[in-house]
Design a protein around this motif. Structure first.
Motif, PDB file in Angstrom:
ATOM      1  N   SER A 281       6.159   6.726 -10.598  1.00 50.34           N
ATOM      2  CA  SER A 281       6.993   5.521 -10.712  1.00 50.34           C
ATOM      3  C   SER A 281       8.077   5.518  -9.637  1.00 50.34           C
ATOM      4  CB  SER A 281       7.623   5.455 -12.107  1.00 50.34           C
ATOM      5  OG  SER A 281       6.637   5.316 -13.110  1.00 50.34           O
ATOM      6  N   ALA A 282       8.709   6.667  -9.415  1.00 55.03           N
ATOM      7  CA  ALA A 282       9.745   6.757  -8.388  1.00 55.03           C
ATOM      8  C   ALA A 282       9.152   6.493  -7.007  1.00 55.03           C
ATOM      9  CB  ALA A 282      10.397   8.138  -8.429  1.00 55.03           C
TER      10      ALA A 282
ATOM     11  N   GLY B 164       9.223  -0.490  -2.809  1.00 58.18           N
ATOM     12  CA  GLY B 164       9.393  -1.904  -3.100  1.00 58.18           C
ATOM     13  C   GLY B 164       8.581  -2.466  -4.245  1.00 58.18           C
ATOM     14  N   TRP B 165       7.921  -1.604  -5.008  1.00 53.93           N
ATOM     15  CA  TRP B 165       7.149  -2.070  -6.146  1.00 53.93           C
ATOM     16  C   TRP B 165       8.052  -2.267  -7.356  1.00 53.93           C
ATOM     17  CZ3 TRP B 165       1.778  -2.917  -6.405  1.00 53.93           C
ATOM     18  CH2 TRP B 165       1.065  -2.574  -5.246  1.00 53.93           C
ATOM     19  N   GLU B 166       7.759  -3.285  -8.136  1.00 51.46           N
ATOM     20  CA  GLU B 166       8.387  -3.445  -9.442  1.00 51.46           C
ATOM     21  C   GLU B 166       7.577  -2.625 -10.439  1.00 51.46           C
ATOM     22  OE1 GLU B 166       9.205  -6.806 -12.923  1.00 51.46           O
ATOM     23  OE2 GLU B 166       8.398  -7.418 -10.980  1.00 51.46           O
TER      24      GLU B 166
ATOM     25  N   VAL C 222       2.638  -2.473 -12.846  1.00 48.46           N
ATOM     26  CA  VAL C 222       3.368  -2.625 -11.589  1.00 48.46           C
ATOM     27  C   VAL C 222       2.905  -3.863 -10.826  1.00 48.46           C
ATOM     28  CG1 VAL C 222       3.538  -0.115 -11.440  1.00 48.46           C
ATOM     29  CG2 VAL C 222       1.752  -1.278 -10.158  1.00 48.46           C
ATOM     30  N   ARG C 223       3.792  -4.364  -9.985  1.00 42.67           N
ATOM     31  CA  ARG C 223       3.443  -5.430  -9.051  1.00 42.67           C
ATOM     32  C   ARG C 223       4.392  -5.362  -7.865  1.00 42.67           C
ATOM     33  NH1 ARG C 223       5.564 -11.018 -12.068  1.00 42.67           N
ATOM     34  NH2 ARG C 223       7.753 -10.380 -12.291  1.00 42.67           N
TER      35      ARG C 223
ATOM     36  N   GLU D  59       0.220   3.550  -0.153  1.00 49.22           N
ATOM     37  CA  GLU D  59       1.359   3.799   0.738  1.00 49.22           C
ATOM     38  C   GLU D  59       1.742   2.580   1.573  1.00 49.22           C
ATOM     39  OE1 GLU D  59       4.409   5.606   2.235  1.00 49.22           O
ATOM     40  OE2 GLU D  59       3.021   7.111   1.447  1.00 49.22           O
ATOM     41  N   ASN D  60       0.764   1.905   2.116  1.00 47.54           N
ATOM     42  CA  ASN D  60       1.070   0.818   3.054  1.00 47.54           C
ATOM     43  C   ASN D  60       0.746  -0.561   2.517  1.00 47.54           C
ATOM     44  OD1 ASN D  60       1.945   2.606   5.182  1.00 47.54           O
ATOM     45  ND2 ASN D  60      -0.216   3.139   5.500  1.00 47.54           N
ATOM     46  N   ILE D  61       0.577  -0.679   1.210  1.00 49.28           N
ATOM     47  CA  ILE D  61       0.329  -2.001   0.611  1.00 49.28           C
ATOM     48  C   ILE D  61       1.649  -2.730   0.461  1.00 49.28           C
ATOM     49  CG2 ILE D  61      -0.450  -3.205  -1.469  1.00 49.28           C
ATOM     50  CD1 ILE D  61      -2.529  -1.037  -1.854  1.00 49.28           C
TER      51      ILE D  61
END
Length: 383
Positions: A310-311, A317-319, A330-331, A381-383
């Motif tokens: 989660s961290a 930048g993910w919620e 998550v989104r 990682e890069n999404i």
């Protein structure tokens, strides 16, 4: 050729299990760890010692399994991830999880997975004459059973922070003299109500209607409502071996409730399938309950990996909705959920995407082993 009932069925859609390649499977909220070695030894030993039992009907009441479940709950307090294990392997509950009475076998009903148990609970306690109160976004099998048994639903939207709208749920239940069911922690959000919040809900809900709390995920950080059985005789708690007890493949679930309500569910079982739990599954379940220390360790590992993962996502930048389960919901702003799901699948990892309006940009990601989650971090990682 088929009945009108058949024409109107809308089956549950489980997480996909494609066969085109080997995937890391993080889409069905299964436990990434195998059952306790004691389970394997018990099953193999029982079959070798008593092969004739595979040709005989099993104990229809699962008496030894009920006793084993009751004992496990008393030792752990019903929340594995907070339980303590001493150097001798003895398990004791955290202070906040201690049950203020002894759970006894007559308070347990066992079934062929919690889905079958839920089906019998729906049949026993909810009817076609009034709406059943459920959250709009919760376990997606509830609407399936409601349709199967022709039970109308009052689907209450979640609040803007994805928590249950407790006030509206209780208001609707009171106005309609209705029963209530929800998962706690909830799925697919992973958010949990406290025991105090649930106590207040039951206190205000109709006393002559059953109040069901589905605790499939509570061992990963929620608070069990089992202690509330001392106060409320209309409470039914549904639990499973599939998540924290590493047993999705053996199909075991159970309820904890008053002996009176357990007897009602048993009557439903005996009217549909007198022998629901086979000899091998009963043997496995008993052995699992007797090695609670092993499953405490598994639950603690899942929680640790969940917090680390989660961290990682939040830093990018993910919620990430705060989870008390073995999954995260998550989104990411500006990223479509289905596209993300497909990109991750191309990397050989399965996560769950729902096309349901309102949550279509979220992914529900099961927490795997540390190594599996490192693979997923690389893919995201890069999404």
């Amino acid at each position: 050729m088929v009945s009108n009932r058949m024409e109107n069925l809308h089956p549950y859609v489980p997480g996909e299990q494609p066969k085109d390649r080997q995937y890391i499977k993080l889409n069905a909220n299964e436990n990434p760890y195998p059952p306790s070695p004691r389970v394997i030894d018990a099953v193999c030993g029982a079959v070798r010692a008593h092969p004739e039992k595979l040709g005989l009907y099993p104990d229809p009441d699962s008496s030894l399994l009920k006793a084993a479940i009751a004992g496990m709950l008393n030792r752990t307090g019903g929340v594995l991830c907070r339980a303590d294990v001493d150097e001798k392997g003895n398990v004791s509950p955290a202070a906040q999880d201690r049950i203020p009475f002894e759970v006894t076998p007559d308070m347990i009903y066992c079934g062929n997975g919690s889905d079958e148990v839920l089906s019998f609970v729906f049949y026993a306690f909810f009817g076609s004459d009034r709406e059943l109160v459920v959250p709009e976004h919760t376990y997606s099998f509830y609407p399936v059973y409601a349709g199967f048994y022709q039970i109308p639903l009052d689907r209450v939207p979640l609040k803007s922070d994805w928590t249950l709208d407790v006030e509206r749920m209780i208001g609707d239940a009171t106005a309609r003299d209705s029963g209530t069911i929800f998962a706690n922690p909830n799925a697919p959000t992973g958010i949990a109500l406290s025991r105090a919040e649930i106590r207040d809900m039951i206190r205000r809900a109709p006393k002559d209607r059953v109040f069901v709390v589905d605790e499939a995920y509570v061992d990963f950080g929620g608070e069990s409502s089992i202690p509330l059985l001392a106060e409320f005789d209309n409470l039914v708690i549904v639990r499973t071996f599939s998540k924290s007890l590493c047993g999705a493949g053996q199909r075991l679930g159970f309820i904890v409730s008053s002996p009176k309500l357990v007897n009602y569910v048993t009557t439903v079982k005996n009217s549909l399938n007198h022998f629901p739990i086979d000899f091998v599954a009963q043997t496995a379940g008993i052995a699992a309950c007797e090695d609670a220390a092993y499953y405490v360790g598994c639950a603690k590992k899942v929680v640790s990996v969940r917090e680390s993962f989660s961290a990682f996502l939040r830093e990018r930048g993910w919620e990430v909705i705060g989870s008390r389960t073995n999954f995260v919901f998550v989104r990411k702003n500006g990223v479509r959920g289905e596209e993300t799901y497909r990109a991750i699948k191309e990397r050989g990892i399965l996560v769950r995407h729902f096309s349901t309006p309102g949550i279509e940009d979220f992914l529900r990601i099961t927490i795997g082993t540390a190594a599996q989650m490192e693979e997923l971090k690389s893919a995201m990682e890069n999404i």
